[in-house]
Design a protein around this motif. Structure first.
Motif, mmCIF file in Angstrom:
data_model
loop_
_atom_site.group_PDB
_atom_site.id
_atom_site.type_symbol
_atom_site.label_atom_id
_atom_site.label_comp_id
_atom_site.label_asym_id
_atom_site.label_seq_id
_atom_site.Cartn_x
_atom_site.Cartn_y
_atom_site.Cartn_z
ATOM 1 N N ILE A 34 0.701 -1.156 0.131
ATOM 2 C CA ILE A 34 0.021 0.024 0.188
ATOM 3 C C ILE A 34 0.835 1.151 -0.159
ATOM 4 C CG2 ILE A 34 -1.789 1.428 1.309
ATOM 5 C CD1 ILE A 34 -2.871 -1.160 -0.098
ATOM 6 N N GLN A 39 -1.026 4.495 -1.786
ATOM 7 C CA GLN A 39 -2.697 4.423 -1.762
ATOM 8 C C GLN A 39 -2.943 4.698 -0.402
ATOM 9 O OE1 GLN A 39 -4.606 3.981 -4.504
ATOM 10 N NE2 GLN A 39 -2.690 4.485 -5.603
ATOM 11 N N GLU A 40 -2.234 5.346 0.576
ATOM 12 C CA GLU A 40 -2.518 5.320 2.075
ATOM 13 C C GLU A 40 -3.750 6.144 2.175
ATOM 14 O OE1 GLU A 40 1.899 5.161 2.368
ATOM 15 O OE2 GLU A 40 0.588 6.007 0.835
ATOM 16 N N ARG A 42 -5.980 7.064 -0.021
ATOM 17 C CA ARG A 42 -7.251 6.497 -0.632
ATOM 18 C C ARG A 42 -7.997 5.377 -0.036
ATOM 19 N NH1 ARG A 42 -6.879 5.045 -7.045
ATOM 20 N NH2 ARG A 42 -6.832 7.239 -6.932
ATOM 21 N N LEU A 43 -7.084 4.455 0.758
ATOM 22 C CA LEU A 43 -7.438 3.261 1.774
ATOM 23 C C LEU A 43 -8.074 3.645 2.830
ATOM 24 C CD1 LEU A 43 -7.764 0.380 1.731
ATOM 25 C CD2 LEU A 43 -5.304 0.129 2.735
ATOM 26 N N MET A 147 -5.368 2.294 10.431
ATOM 27 C CA MET A 147 -6.285 1.487 9.822
ATOM 28 C C MET A 147 -6.843 0.438 10.700
ATOM 29 S SD MET A 147 -6.942 2.631 6.934
ATOM 30 C CE MET A 147 -8.050 1.233 6.475
#
Length: 416
Positions: A34, A39-40, A42-43, A147
């Motif tokens: 990631i 893409q941090e 976005r995730l 997350m």
């Protein structure tokens, strides 16, 4: 939807989040991919939609669930404020003066208690995002930690079903940390930001000033920042409502659970021959809370503030949940996010297991406590009944978890 059905749904959430976090804690390659793909953001945005916004829509729009927890109390204040009422004079509030008006804002657009829950969800999401933005320069695994926090079931239950606002306190703290990382100034600007919590949230926002004070280099400049916000606020409040503005400072003697007092109450009652005096033990708990936090951070006063500021926050509010008789388990929402960021080592199975146990306890114990009509255990013979014994055991485990994390703060402040 019955209360029991809601409880079963919570159990499913606990099971799902436990499996997800256990797997996520061990999937270093996933998190690395990631980050390599950048893409941090976005995730994280997807995670907030999946674990906060969509559940809100499902519970309150599709299923038309009525908000519970503190939301009916918030709604009562917000509706009077909506009609032009003056806090403390026209309606009771134990929050800071601006809080009632902030929670009124969403009902200008959607006149329902559900709007207050949505506000809490949105503010928690903003604090999560701000915490990630702050910690990504401090920790290599900041994204992983943030997350996994989002996946935890306890914070989700607290904000979605309880409408809890306590994470706002951490919002002020991480705002201060972000400001310090950018400016390296722990004086005026930091004091102004600290004072925002006192006029926006509640009086407990000021508790961690005591250990924080020893960590500052520009203490008097920090104090000036507090004065610039505090004195005009006090003058305005006094002119509007006289001494009624002191309402939030009134010590509560409402016995909430679990904390050290509730688990030793049966022993105290047996020794005294009667139920203990709640105001006395409330003051004792306050003294122990603040003095233990100060003692712990005093050892770390020569370390960089970027390391010690979160520890001062954690030491204070973990101590509060241990020693204050009016502290319920849901107060953990105050510090659950920095706890995950600062105290959990994802490479240690013990840390992950204790976090998952703690997460489950925070969801299950309040339901059982309420289901049993809030027992105080003054009559210890009720522990002979299985459900009462189970609930009391859950209280003990909760307090043990508080103690575990309090010890971890001490170790990090003293030795890290």
């Amino acid at each position: 939807m019955s209360t029991l059905t809601v409880f079963y749904i919570k159990l499913v959430l606990i099971a799902f989040s436990s499996v997800a976090i256990w797997l996520g804690a061990r999937s270093d390659s996933f998190w690395q991919q990631i980050q390599e793909k950048q893409q941090e953001n976005r995730l994280l945005g997807f995670g907030l939609i999946l674990f906060r916004l969509l559940p809100f829509i499902l519970v309150y729009v599709v299923m038309n669930y009525s908000p519970r927890g503190d939301v009916p109390f918030f709604w009562g204040k917000a509706t009077v404020a909506y009609q032009g009422g003056l806090v403390y004079r026209d309606f009771a509030s134990y929050h800071a003066p601006l809080f009632s008006y902030i929670i009124t804002l969403p009902i200008l657009l959607w006149y329902t208690p559900k709007a207050i829950v949505l506000l809490m969800v949105m503010i928690e999401a903003a604090i999560i995002w701000g915490t990630y933005r702050t910690y990504k320069s401090l920790q290599t695994n900041a994204f992983k930690s943030i997350m996994l926090y989002v996946v935890l079931s306890a914070p989700a239950v607290m904000v979605l079903l309880g409408g809890q606002e306590d994470i706002w306190l951490w919002g002020i703290a991480v705002w201060m940390l972000y400001y310090f990382l950018r400016t390296k100034d722990d004086g005026l600007g930091l004091g102004l930001r600290f004072s925002a919590g006192l006029i926006v949230i509640k009086a407990t926002a000021g508790f961690w000033l005591f250990p924080l004070w020893f960590l500052l280099k520009k203490r008097w400049s920090f104090l000036l920042g507090m004065i610039l916000v505090g004195v005009p606020s006090l003058v305005i409040l006094y002119l509007l409502m006289g001494m009624d503005f002191l309402m939030p400072l009134q010590m509560t003697t409402n016995l909430l659970t679990p904390n050290l007092f509730t688990v030793v109450r049966p022993l105290i009652t047996a020794l005294l021959g009667n139920a203990p005096d709640l105001p006395t033990f409330s003051w004792i708990g306050m003294v122990i809370t603040l003095s233990s936090a100060v003692w712990m951070l005093y050892f770390a006063r020569h370390k960089p503030l970027k390391q010690t500021l979160p520890l001062a926050f954690l030491a204070t509010y973990i101590a509060m949940t241990i020693f204050q008789l009016s502290s319920p388990g849901y107060y953990v929402f105050t510090y659950m996010l920095p706890l995950v960021m600062e105290l959990v080592n994802w490479k240690k199975s013990r840390d992950v297991v204790i976090l998952l146990l703690f997460n489950a306890l925070l969801v299950v114990q309040p339901f059982l406590f309420t289901h049993l009509n809030s027992p105080t255990y003054d009559d210890i013979t009720v522990l002979g009944e299985p459900l009462f014994l189970l609930e009391y055991t859950l209280q003990l485990l909760n307090v043990a978890c508080y103690g575990w994390y309090f010890l971890k703060v001490y170790q990090k402040a003293r030795f890290a």
